[in-house]
Design a protein around this motif. Structure first.
Motif, PDB file in Angstrom:
ATOM      1  N   LEU A 128       0.855  -1.198   0.000  1.00  0.00           N
ATOM      2  CA  LEU A 128       0.000   0.000   0.000  1.00  0.00           C
ATOM      3  C   LEU A 128       0.888   1.244   0.000  1.00  0.00           C
ATOM      4  CD1 LEU A 128      -2.683   1.529   0.337  1.00  0.00           C
ATOM      5  CD2 LEU A 128      -2.606   1.000   2.781  1.00  0.00           C
ATOM      6  N   ASN A 129       1.916   1.214   0.808  1.00  0.00           N
ATOM      7  CA  ASN A 129       2.948   2.261   0.872  1.00  0.00           C
ATOM      8  C   ASN A 129       2.499   3.582   1.476  1.00  0.00           C
ATOM      9  OD1 ASN A 129       5.208   0.861  -0.241  1.00  0.00           O
ATOM     10  ND2 ASN A 129       4.234   0.996  -2.244  1.00  0.00           N
ATOM     11  N   ALA A 130       1.290   4.038   1.158  1.00  0.00           N
ATOM     12  CA  ALA A 130       0.854   5.360   1.633  1.00  0.00           C
ATOM     13  C   ALA A 130      -0.675   5.409   1.635  1.00  0.00           C
ATOM     14  CB  ALA A 130       1.416   6.437   0.717  1.00  0.00           C
ATOM     15  N   PRO A 131      -1.251   6.228   2.520  1.00  0.00           N
ATOM     16  CA  PRO A 131      -2.713   6.201   2.666  1.00  0.00           C
ATOM     17  C   PRO A 131      -3.480   7.146   1.744  1.00  0.00           C
ATOM     18  CG  PRO A 131      -1.748   7.517   4.418  1.00  0.00           C
ATOM     19  CD  PRO A 131      -0.601   7.006   3.589  1.00  0.00           C
ATOM     20  N   THR A 132      -2.770   7.970   0.952  1.00  0.00           N
ATOM     21  CA  THR A 132      -3.495   8.865   0.036  1.00  0.00           C
ATOM     22  C   THR A 132      -2.930   8.702  -1.373  1.00  0.00           C
ATOM     23  OG1 THR A 132      -1.939  10.701   0.279  1.00  0.00           O
ATOM     24  CG2 THR A 132      -3.785  10.607   1.853  1.00  0.00           C
ATOM     25  N   LYS A 133      -3.770   9.025  -2.345  1.00  0.00           N
ATOM     26  CA  LYS A 133      -3.329   8.916  -3.734  1.00  0.00           C
ATOM     27  C   LYS A 133      -2.103   9.796  -3.990  1.00  0.00           C
ATOM     28  CE  LYS A 133      -4.532   9.309  -8.534  1.00  0.00           C
ATOM     29  NZ  LYS A 133      -5.454   8.947  -9.575  1.00  0.00           N
ATOM     30  N   GLU A 134      -2.157  10.982  -3.445  1.00  0.00           N
ATOM     31  CA  GLU A 134      -1.062  11.935  -3.692  1.00  0.00           C
ATOM     32  C   GLU A 134       0.278  11.373  -3.202  1.00  0.00           C
ATOM     33  OE1 GLU A 134      -1.558  15.578  -1.612  1.00  0.00           O
ATOM     34  OE2 GLU A 134      -0.048  16.616  -2.816  1.00  0.00           O
ATOM     35  N   ASN A 146      -4.183   5.879 -12.794  1.00  0.00           N
ATOM     36  CA  ASN A 146      -5.187   5.364 -11.852  1.00  0.00           C
ATOM     37  C   ASN A 146      -4.634   4.207 -11.001  1.00  0.00           C
ATOM     38  OD1 ASN A 146      -4.967   3.679 -14.036  1.00  0.00           O
ATOM     39  ND2 ASN A 146      -7.140   3.155 -14.128  1.00  0.00           N
ATOM     40  N   ALA A 147      -3.314   4.230 -10.770  1.00  0.00           N
ATOM     41  CA  ALA A 147      -2.670   3.124 -10.046  1.00  0.00           C
ATOM     42  C   ALA A 147      -3.245   2.952  -8.633  1.00  0.00           C
ATOM     43  CB  ALA A 147      -1.166   3.363  -9.975  1.00  0.00           C
ATOM     44  N   PHE A 148      -3.426   4.042  -7.923  1.00  0.00           N
ATOM     45  CA  PHE A 148      -3.890   3.948  -6.533  1.00  0.00           C
ATOM     46  C   PHE A 148      -5.271   3.278  -6.481  1.00  0.00           C
ATOM     47  CE2 PHE A 148      -5.667   6.016  -2.607  1.00  0.00           C
ATOM     48  CZ  PHE A 148      -4.765   5.463  -1.700  1.00  0.00           C
ATOM     49  N   GLU A 149      -6.169   3.747  -7.325  1.00  0.00           N
ATOM     50  CA  GLU A 149      -7.528   3.187  -7.348  1.00  0.00           C
ATOM     51  C   GLU A 149      -7.479   1.717  -7.807  1.00  0.00           C
ATOM     52  OE1 GLU A 149      -6.500   5.918  -8.828  1.00  0.00           O
ATOM     53  OE2 GLU A 149      -7.777   7.605  -8.284  1.00  0.00           O
ATOM     54  N   GLY A 150      -6.659   1.441  -8.832  1.00  0.00           N
ATOM     55  CA  GLY A 150      -6.561   0.079  -9.363  1.00  0.00           C
ATOM     56  C   GLY A 150      -5.997  -0.892  -8.342  1.00  0.00           C
ATOM     57  N   MET A 151      -5.021  -0.416  -7.568  1.00  0.00           N
ATOM     58  CA  MET A 151      -4.411  -1.257  -6.528  1.00  0.00           C
ATOM     59  C   MET A 151      -5.439  -1.592  -5.448  1.00  0.00           C
ATOM     60  SD  MET A 151      -3.107  -0.618  -3.239  1.00  0.00           S
ATOM     61  CE  MET A 151      -2.840   1.148  -3.293  1.00  0.00           C
ATOM     62  N   LEU A 152      -6.294  -0.632  -5.095  1.00  0.00           N
ATOM     63  CA  LEU A 152      -7.313  -0.888  -4.063  1.00  0.00           C
ATOM     64  C   LEU A 152      -8.364  -1.890  -4.550  1.00  0.00           C
ATOM     65  CD1 LEU A 152      -7.814   2.731  -2.662  1.00  0.00           C
ATOM     66  CD2 LEU A 152      -6.633   0.830  -1.551  1.00  0.00           C
ATOM     67  N   VAL A 153      -8.759  -1.777  -5.814  1.00  0.00           N
ATOM     68  CA  VAL A 153      -9.722  -2.740  -6.376  1.00  0.00           C
ATOM     69  C   VAL A 153      -9.097  -4.133  -6.388  1.00  0.00           C
ATOM     70  CG1 VAL A 153     -10.930  -3.437  -8.489  1.00  0.00           C
ATOM     71  CG2 VAL A 153     -10.982  -1.040  -7.753  1.00  0.00           C
ATOM     72  N   PHE A 154      -7.835  -4.204  -6.790  1.00  0.00           N
ATOM     73  CA  PHE A 154      -7.108  -5.484  -6.807  1.00  0.00           C
ATOM     74  C   PHE A 154      -7.090  -6.099  -5.408  1.00  0.00           C
ATOM     75  CE2 PHE A 154      -3.140  -7.799  -6.187  1.00  0.00           C
ATOM     76  CZ  PHE A 154      -3.110  -8.663  -7.270  1.00  0.00           C
ATOM     77  N   ALA A 155      -6.785  -5.282  -4.398  1.00  0.00           N
ATOM     78  CA  ALA A 155      -6.721  -5.772  -3.020  1.00  0.00           C
ATOM     79  C   ALA A 155      -8.084  -6.304  -2.571  1.00  0.00           C
ATOM     80  CB  ALA A 155      -6.251  -4.657  -2.090  1.00  0.00           C
ATOM     81  N   GLU A 177      -0.468   8.500   9.706  1.00  0.00           N
ATOM     82  CA  GLU A 177      -0.497   7.879   8.368  1.00  0.00           C
ATOM     83  C   GLU A 177      -0.732   6.368   8.476  1.00  0.00           C
ATOM     84  OE1 GLU A 177       2.482  10.646   5.693  1.00  0.00           O
ATOM     85  OE2 GLU A 177       3.364   9.364   7.231  1.00  0.00           O
ATOM     86  N   ILE A 178      -0.133   5.761   9.483  1.00  0.00           N
ATOM     87  CA  ILE A 178      -0.328   4.315   9.670  1.00  0.00           C
ATOM     88  C   ILE A 178      -1.791   4.023  10.009  1.00  0.00           C
ATOM     89  CG2 ILE A 178       0.240   2.355  11.189  1.00  0.00           C
ATOM     90  CD1 ILE A 178       3.144   3.383  11.145  1.00  0.00           C
ATOM     91  N   GLU A 179      -2.371   4.850  10.844  1.00  0.00           N
ATOM     92  CA  GLU A 179      -3.775   4.656  11.216  1.00  0.00           C
ATOM     93  C   GLU A 179      -4.677   4.845   9.990  1.00  0.00           C
ATOM     94  OE1 GLU A 179      -4.664   3.140  13.763  1.00  0.00           O
ATOM     95  OE2 GLU A 179      -6.783   3.359  13.260  1.00  0.00           O
ATOM     96  N   ALA A 180      -4.367   5.872   9.192  1.00  0.00           N
ATOM     97  CA  ALA A 180      -5.162   6.107   7.969  1.00  0.00           C
ATOM     98  C   ALA A 180      -4.991   4.935   7.005  1.00  0.00           C
ATOM     99  CB  ALA A 180      -4.723   7.415   7.309  1.00  0.00           C
ATOM    100  N   SER A 181      -3.800   4.363   6.940  1.00  0.00           N
ATOM    101  CA  SER A 181      -3.542   3.205   6.068  1.00  0.00           C
ATOM    102  C   SER A 181      -4.339   2.002   6.550  1.00  0.00           C
ATOM    103  CB  SER A 181      -2.050   2.851   6.064  1.00  0.00           C
ATOM    104  OG  SER A 181      -1.285   3.938   5.601  1.00  0.00           O
TER     105      SER A 181
END
Ligand code: SF4
Length: 198
Positions: A128-134, A146-155, A177-181
């Motif tokens: 996941l690496n980070a909790p926001t797209k940015e 659209n990597a961030f969105e695609g990675m979440l759908v994959f997960a 950040e860990i809590e948001a992740s």
């Protein structure tokens, strides 16, 4: 020739490909040519299925129960060799299969690859690496907008079809950040694992 199988911290890994659709700022490939007991993890050409099967046959798995697909590249970029060699390792040596992935396999192949992975993978670990797209885009520098969105759908799809699925972050993130992740991972039905930065 680069090692196909190598050992690191008591785990056996498959170094399937040097292809990757990310360019992570922290990628170990930019600092070292190898990990664990391998001489080099840079292939002259990515190994064929027959070469991977031969490397599996040559390895002494005594006392080992798991084979991890994770090397100097993204294993799902070599999906056919991954699934066929994992099936071989399971059927021939009774090994459990873990795939460490950046989660962009569906975008890379432009189709849903999760059912194919689910046929062989017992465990999938998704960066996941980070909790926001940015921040994700800044850290991983992927090929896809659209990597961030695609990675979440994959997960989310992995969570439905594969026995054990985790998303990972490294403990260099702030507690917030860990809590948001954690919340983000849980929102797609997956547990978060916080890894130590090495
Ligand atoms: S996904 Fe993995 S192999 Fe690819 S650049 Fe990032 S850390 Fe390196």
């Amino acid at each position: 020739m680069a090692e196909i199988l190598y050992t690191y911290q008591d785990q056996v890994y498959v170094n399937l490909t040097n292809k990757c659709d990310c360019n992570c700022k922290f990628c170990i490939r930019t600092h070292h040519d190898t990990v664990g007991d391998a001489q080099t993890l840079w292939h002259k050409a990515d190994p064929t299925l027959e070469e991977v099967k031969a490397a599996i046959d040559a390895y002494d798995f005594t006392g080992r129960s798991e084979l991890v697909y994770c090397g100097y590249g993204e294993p799902t970029c070599a999906l056919d060799v991954l699934t066929a060699s994992a099936k071989y390792a399971k059927e021939t040596y009774g090994l459990k299969i873990r795939v460490n992935t950046n989660g962009l396999g569906n975008l890379y192949h432009q189709r849903d690859i999760v059912p194919e992975l689910a046929e062989v993978a017992d465990v999938v670990s998704i960066s996941l690496n980070a909790p926001t797209k940015e921040s994700y885009m800044e850290i991983t520098r992927p090929q896809f907008e659209n990597a961030f969105e695609g990675m979440l759908v994959f997960a989310q799809e992995c969570g439905k079809q594969i026995p054990k699925v985790k998303m990972t972050v490294v403990d260099v993130l702030t507690p917030e950040e860990i809590e948001a992740s954690r919340k983000l991972a849980e929102s797609v039905g997956v547990e978060l694992r916080v890894r130590k930065y090495v």
